[in-house]
Design a protein around this motif. Structure first.
Motif, PDB file in Angstrom:
ATOM      1  N   PRO A  97      -2.075  -7.993 -21.477  1.00  0.00           N
ATOM      2  CA  PRO A  97      -1.889  -9.381 -21.925  1.00  0.00           C
ATOM      3  C   PRO A  97      -0.503  -9.621 -22.511  1.00  0.00           C
ATOM      4  O   PRO A  97       0.066  -8.744 -23.160  1.00  0.00           O
ATOM      5  CB  PRO A  97      -2.968  -9.547 -23.003  1.00  0.00           C
ATOM      6  N   GLY A  98       0.015 -10.799 -22.270  1.00  0.00           N
ATOM      7  CA  GLY A  98       1.324 -11.153 -22.841  1.00  0.00           C
ATOM      8  C   GLY A  98       2.499 -10.660 -22.024  1.00  0.00           C
ATOM      9  O   GLY A  98       3.647 -10.880 -22.397  1.00  0.00           O
ATOM     10  N   SER A  99       2.206  -9.975 -20.899  1.00  0.00           N
ATOM     11  CA  SER A  99       3.316  -9.387 -20.150  1.00  0.00           C
ATOM     12  C   SER A  99       4.104 -10.429 -19.369  1.00  0.00           C
ATOM     13  O   SER A  99       5.186 -10.136 -18.879  1.00  0.00           O
ATOM     14  CB  SER A  99       2.810  -8.307 -19.207  1.00  0.00           C
ATOM     15  N   ASP A 100       3.561 -11.659 -19.259  1.00  0.00           N
ATOM     16  CA  ASP A 100       4.304 -12.678 -18.503  1.00  0.00           C
ATOM     17  C   ASP A 100       5.635 -12.999 -19.168  1.00  0.00           C
ATOM     18  O   ASP A 100       6.652 -13.158 -18.509  1.00  0.00           O
ATOM     19  CB  ASP A 100       3.465 -13.943 -18.296  1.00  0.00           C
ATOM     20  N   ARG A 101       5.617 -13.060 -20.511  1.00  0.00           N
ATOM     21  CA  ARG A 101       6.863 -13.383 -21.198  1.00  0.00           C
ATOM     22  C   ARG A 101       7.840 -12.199 -21.141  1.00  0.00           C
ATOM     23  O   ARG A 101       9.041 -12.372 -21.005  1.00  0.00           O
ATOM     24  CB  ARG A 101       6.590 -13.791 -22.641  1.00  0.00           C
ATOM     25  N   LEU A 102       7.291 -10.990 -21.239  1.00  0.00           N
ATOM     26  CA  LEU A 102       8.136  -9.800 -21.134  1.00  0.00           C
ATOM     27  C   LEU A 102       8.786  -9.761 -19.755  1.00  0.00           C
ATOM     28  O   LEU A 102       9.978  -9.492 -19.615  1.00  0.00           O
ATOM     29  CB  LEU A 102       7.308  -8.531 -21.333  1.00  0.00           C
TER      30      LEU A 102
ATOM     31  N   ASP B 228       6.770 -20.559 -15.046  1.00  0.00           N
ATOM     32  CA  ASP B 228       6.302 -19.187 -14.900  1.00  0.00           C
ATOM     33  C   ASP B 228       5.680 -18.986 -13.519  1.00  0.00           C
ATOM     34  O   ASP B 228       5.881 -17.959 -12.875  1.00  0.00           O
ATOM     35  CB  ASP B 228       5.285 -18.869 -15.993  1.00  0.00           C
ATOM     36  N   ARG B 229       4.944 -19.998 -13.052  1.00  0.00           N
ATOM     37  CA  ARG B 229       4.310 -19.881 -11.728  1.00  0.00           C
ATOM     38  C   ARG B 229       5.361 -19.774 -10.637  1.00  0.00           C
ATOM     39  O   ARG B 229       5.233 -18.971  -9.713  1.00  0.00           O
ATOM     40  CB  ARG B 229       3.411 -21.091 -11.478  1.00  0.00           C
ATOM     41  N   VAL B 230       6.406 -20.587 -10.762  1.00  0.00           N
ATOM     42  CA  VAL B 230       7.494 -20.505  -9.773  1.00  0.00           C
ATOM     43  C   VAL B 230       8.118 -19.109  -9.829  1.00  0.00           C
ATOM     44  O   VAL B 230       8.410 -18.502  -8.797  1.00  0.00           O
ATOM     45  CB  VAL B 230       8.567 -21.580 -10.054  1.00  0.00           C
ATOM     46  N   ALA B 231       8.275 -18.589 -11.042  1.00  0.00           N
ATOM     47  CA  ALA B 231       8.909 -17.281 -11.198  1.00  0.00           C
ATOM     48  C   ALA B 231       8.094 -16.178 -10.526  1.00  0.00           C
ATOM     49  O   ALA B 231       8.648 -15.341  -9.815  1.00  0.00           O
ATOM     50  CB  ALA B 231       9.100 -16.966 -12.683  1.00  0.00           C
ATOM     51  N   VAL B 232       6.766 -16.188 -10.717  1.00  0.00           N
ATOM     52  CA  VAL B 232       5.930 -15.168 -10.057  1.00  0.00           C
ATOM     53  C   VAL B 232       6.068 -15.281  -8.553  1.00  0.00           C
ATOM     54  O   VAL B 232       6.261 -14.270  -7.853  1.00  0.00           O
ATOM     55  CB  VAL B 232       4.426 -15.353 -10.364  1.00  0.00           C
ATOM     56  N   ALA B 233       5.937 -16.519  -8.065  1.00  0.00           N
ATOM     57  CA  ALA B 233       6.021 -16.719  -6.617  1.00  0.00           C
ATOM     58  C   ALA B 233       7.348 -16.211  -6.086  1.00  0.00           C
ATOM     59  O   ALA B 233       7.400 -15.492  -5.084  1.00  0.00           O
ATOM     60  CB  ALA B 233       5.849 -18.205  -6.304  1.00  0.00           C
ATOM     61  N   ALA B 234       8.432 -16.549  -6.775  1.00  0.00           N
ATOM     62  CA  ALA B 234       9.759 -16.137  -6.317  1.00  0.00           C
ATOM     63  C   ALA B 234       9.923 -14.619  -6.392  1.00  0.00           C
ATOM     64  O   ALA B 234      10.519 -14.006  -5.500  1.00  0.00           O
ATOM     65  CB  ALA B 234      10.842 -16.821  -7.154  1.00  0.00           C
ATOM     66  N   ALA B 235       9.361 -14.002  -7.430  1.00  0.00           N
ATOM     67  CA  ALA B 235       9.487 -12.547  -7.560  1.00  0.00           C
ATOM     68  C   ALA B 235       8.759 -11.845  -6.423  1.00  0.00           C
ATOM     69  O   ALA B 235       9.272 -10.897  -5.823  1.00  0.00           O
ATOM     70  CB  ALA B 235       8.930 -12.094  -8.898  1.00  0.00           C
ATOM     71  N   GLU B 236       7.561 -12.339  -6.100  1.00  0.00           N
ATOM     72  CA  GLU B 236       6.812 -11.725  -4.999  1.00  0.00           C
ATOM     73  C   GLU B 236       7.562 -11.879  -3.686  1.00  0.00           C
ATOM     74  O   GLU B 236       7.643 -10.942  -2.883  1.00  0.00           O
ATOM     75  CB  GLU B 236       5.418 -12.353  -4.884  1.00  0.00           C
TER      76      GLU B 236
ATOM     77  N   VAL C 145      16.300 -17.875  -8.057  1.00  0.00           N
ATOM     78  CA  VAL C 145      15.232 -18.822  -8.380  1.00  0.00           C
ATOM     79  C   VAL C 145      14.333 -18.226  -9.448  1.00  0.00           C
ATOM     80  O   VAL C 145      14.007 -18.863 -10.462  1.00  0.00           O
ATOM     81  CB  VAL C 145      14.415 -19.173  -7.111  1.00  0.00           C
ATOM     82  N   CYS C 146      13.966 -16.960  -9.264  1.00  0.00           N
ATOM     83  CA  CYS C 146      13.081 -16.283 -10.221  1.00  0.00           C
ATOM     84  C   CYS C 146      13.746 -16.182 -11.589  1.00  0.00           C
ATOM     85  O   CYS C 146      13.117 -16.470 -12.611  1.00  0.00           O
ATOM     86  CB  CYS C 146      12.725 -14.899  -9.702  1.00  0.00           C
ATOM     87  N   GLY C 147      15.015 -15.797 -11.610  1.00  0.00           N
ATOM     88  CA  GLY C 147      15.726 -15.645 -12.879  1.00  0.00           C
ATOM     89  C   GLY C 147      15.819 -16.956 -13.640  1.00  0.00           C
ATOM     90  O   GLY C 147      15.542 -17.010 -14.839  1.00  0.00           O
ATOM     91  N   ILE C 148      16.186 -18.023 -12.923  1.00  0.00           N
ATOM     92  CA  ILE C 148      16.348 -19.322 -13.585  1.00  0.00           C
ATOM     93  C   ILE C 148      14.993 -19.843 -14.074  1.00  0.00           C
ATOM     94  O   ILE C 148      14.859 -20.313 -15.206  1.00  0.00           O
ATOM     95  CB  ILE C 148      17.037 -20.324 -12.628  1.00  0.00           C
ATOM     96  N   ALA C 149      13.963 -19.713 -13.211  1.00  0.00           N
ATOM     97  CA  ALA C 149      12.628 -20.164 -13.605  1.00  0.00           C
ATOM     98  C   ALA C 149      12.151 -19.392 -14.837  1.00  0.00           C
ATOM     99  O   ALA C 149      11.552 -19.969 -15.754  1.00  0.00           O
ATOM    100  CB  ALA C 149      11.649 -19.980 -12.450  1.00  0.00           C
ATOM    101  N   SER C 150      12.460 -18.088 -14.873  1.00  0.00           N
ATOM    102  CA  SER C 150      12.044 -17.273 -16.013  1.00  0.00           C
ATOM    103  C   SER C 150      12.752 -17.699 -17.284  1.00  0.00           C
ATOM    104  O   SER C 150      12.142 -17.753 -18.362  1.00  0.00           O
ATOM    105  CB  SER C 150      12.338 -15.806 -15.747  1.00  0.00           C
ATOM    106  N   ALA C 151      14.037 -18.012 -17.168  1.00  0.00           N
ATOM    107  CA  ALA C 151      14.798 -18.455 -18.339  1.00  0.00           C
ATOM    108  C   ALA C 151      14.201 -19.757 -18.868  1.00  0.00           C
ATOM    109  O   ALA C 151      14.026 -19.929 -20.082  1.00  0.00           O
ATOM    110  CB  ALA C 151      16.270 -18.641 -17.973  1.00  0.00           C
ATOM    111  N   ILE C 152      13.847 -20.672 -17.958  1.00  0.00           N
ATOM    112  CA  ILE C 152      13.237 -21.946 -18.374  1.00  0.00           C
ATOM    113  C   ILE C 152      11.908 -21.674 -19.084  1.00  0.00           C
ATOM    114  O   ILE C 152      11.624 -22.223 -20.150  1.00  0.00           O
ATOM    115  CB  ILE C 152      13.027 -22.872 -17.154  1.00  0.00           C
ATOM    116  N   TYR C 153      11.123 -20.764 -18.487  1.00  0.00           N
ATOM    117  CA  TYR C 153       9.817 -20.448 -19.079  1.00  0.00           C
ATOM    118  C   TYR C 153       9.988 -19.845 -20.473  1.00  0.00           C
ATOM    119  O   TYR C 153       9.262 -20.188 -21.407  1.00  0.00           O
ATOM    120  CB  TYR C 153       9.075 -19.473 -18.174  1.00  0.00           C
TER     121      TYR C 153
END
Lengths: 226, 204
Positions: free
Chosen positions: B119-124, B58-66, B41-49
């Protein structure tokens, strides 16, 4: 300007700076030699190295010095904001990535030219018996490691605490490379050489390289855009 | 449904060689499965972001990563407890254990990057998550070739019927719990973003 020429220009720029200062090459090389020395104390008992120790030490030295080289290569770009200049330059982003990747791979190859004979000599490892297979494992392993490493190091240029974050991000992702490298080399070094096993690991590394270079080319653009 | 799970588990037949410790299984296996689900879920959400720049992804990705990290802790704590009884050792360098540990490390690294990257680390971090997801089959395959001992995935269909029921029940309960937590965590992240916008508006 065509694509291949752009790639080569980026690589040549890095190599030229390196050829003049030799900073990264020398520091990385001696770091790799220190790694071999430090790990020798863990793996050598009564003057004899443990089984598989040579393969393990070789790949650990490559991974550690590779991380160091990646960090330095991009630190240099950061100090005088040259990475920004490269990003502004009218050239395709994938060419920039490939150019940097090629530079890192060539640098690591230079380190390996010294490290491999050294390990072979110090641990009585017949690394040159199956020369082509060993070369293949080293080449694909280095490319795989550097492919992931170049992307991560490039994107961490703007991040805080990048020195620590690079290995933290890089090692879990490159674990398949380390396993394949160590096991493939160990299969060639053990008493009854297992060539088919080494070939299997080599093919896995080729596959890994293909997937991750493609993925890195694909994500480089969105990750690096500010 | 989650509250009823313990009753289901207590009623499940005893595994003769391991006794009560085998009940960890109903907790361990579902959390392991949801952990892998969460990683994807995190990987796919991140790819979409990464490619569409949608903040929601991105919000889904953070939640899934945690959640991946938390489920990973559950798996890595209950696993050794069970292994101690089943194999007589706390830890074994075996494919599933090793790849779970590697996966967990990747997502801890993701969270560390977000927390300390500035800053900017969300995309990284999104890039890391995509790489982590693609890496899963490689890790699994290479570690598999390296070592083998864990009960195979095929253990589930071979379970006696009395144990199969509670197992699937636990699995569904875990998946539902996962979806609810993911939803709540995503909403929290959204509220936080909205709050930030309001603060900025207030300052101006």
């Amino acid at each position: 300007m065509n694509f291949v020429r752009t790639v080569w220009l980026v690589t040549r720029k890095d190599l030229l700076i390196e050829a003049r200062s030799k900073e990264i090459l020398f520091t990385t090389l001696f770091f790799a030699i220190s790694c071999v020395l430090v790990f020798a104390f863990g793996f050598v008992r009564e003057g004899r190295a443990l089984e598989d120790a040579a393969a393990a030490i070789l790949w650990i030295a490559i991974a550690f010095s590779g991380t160091l080289a990646l960090g330095r290569a991009f630190e240099r770009e950061r100090q005088s904001e040259t990475l920004r200049a490269l990003m502004i330059a009218p050239m395709p982003r994938p060419a920039l990535y490939l150019g940097k990747l090629l530079g890192v791979v060539l640098l690591l190859a230079a380190v390996e030219v010294v490290i491999v004979p050294l390990v072979s000599l110090m641990f009585e490892a017949p690394l040159f018996e199956h020369g082509w297979l060993t070369l293949g494992l080293l080449a694909t392993g280095t490319i795989g490691f550097a492919a992931v490493g170049t992307l991560f190091a490039a994107m961490l240029v703007r991040a805080r605490s990048r020195d620590v974050l690079l290995p933290v991000l890089l090692y879990p992702i490159t674990i398949p490379v380390i396993i394949a490298g160590v096991r493939g080399t160990a299969a060639l070094l053990q008493a009854d050489v297992d060539v088919s096993m080494a070939r299997l690991w080599l093919s896995m590394l080729v596959f890994f390289d293909a997937v991750f270079v493609t993925l890195a080319l694909w994500t480089f653009e969105p990750v690096m855009t500010e | 449904m989650f509250a009823y799970a313990p009753f289901m588990i207590v009623r499940a037949p005893y595994e003769t060689t391991m006794g009560p410790i085998s009940r960890i299984f109903y907790f361990h296996a579902p959390s392991g499965m949801t952990m892998f689900l969460s990683a994807f879920v995190c990987g796919i959400a991140s790819a979409i972001y990464l490619f569409s720049r949608r903040d929601g992804a991105d919000r889904v990705a953070v939640a899934a990563a945690e959640l991946t990290a938390i489920l990973g802790i559950i798996v890595l704590v209950t696993g050794p407890l069970w292994a101690r009884k089943a194999w007589g050792v706390w830890w074994e360098w075996e494919p599933r254990l090793t790849s779970s540990l590697v996966l967990w490390l990747i997502f801890v690294a993701y969270l560390l990057l977000r927390r300390y990257g500035g800053p900017g680390s969300d995309r990284l971090a999104a890039g890391v998550a995509v790489f982590g997801m693609v890496n899963v089959p490689f890790v699994y395959w290479s570690v598999n070739l390296w070592r083998t001992m864990h009960p195979k995935t095929t253990v589930v269909p071979t379970l006696p019927p009395g144990m199969r029921g509670p197992f699937w029940y636990s699995f569904v309960a875990f998946t539902l719990l996962y979806i609810i937590t993911l939803h709540l965590r995503t909403r929290l992240e959204k509220r936080r973003a909205e709050l930030e916008v309001l603060y900025l508006a207030l300052e101006e």
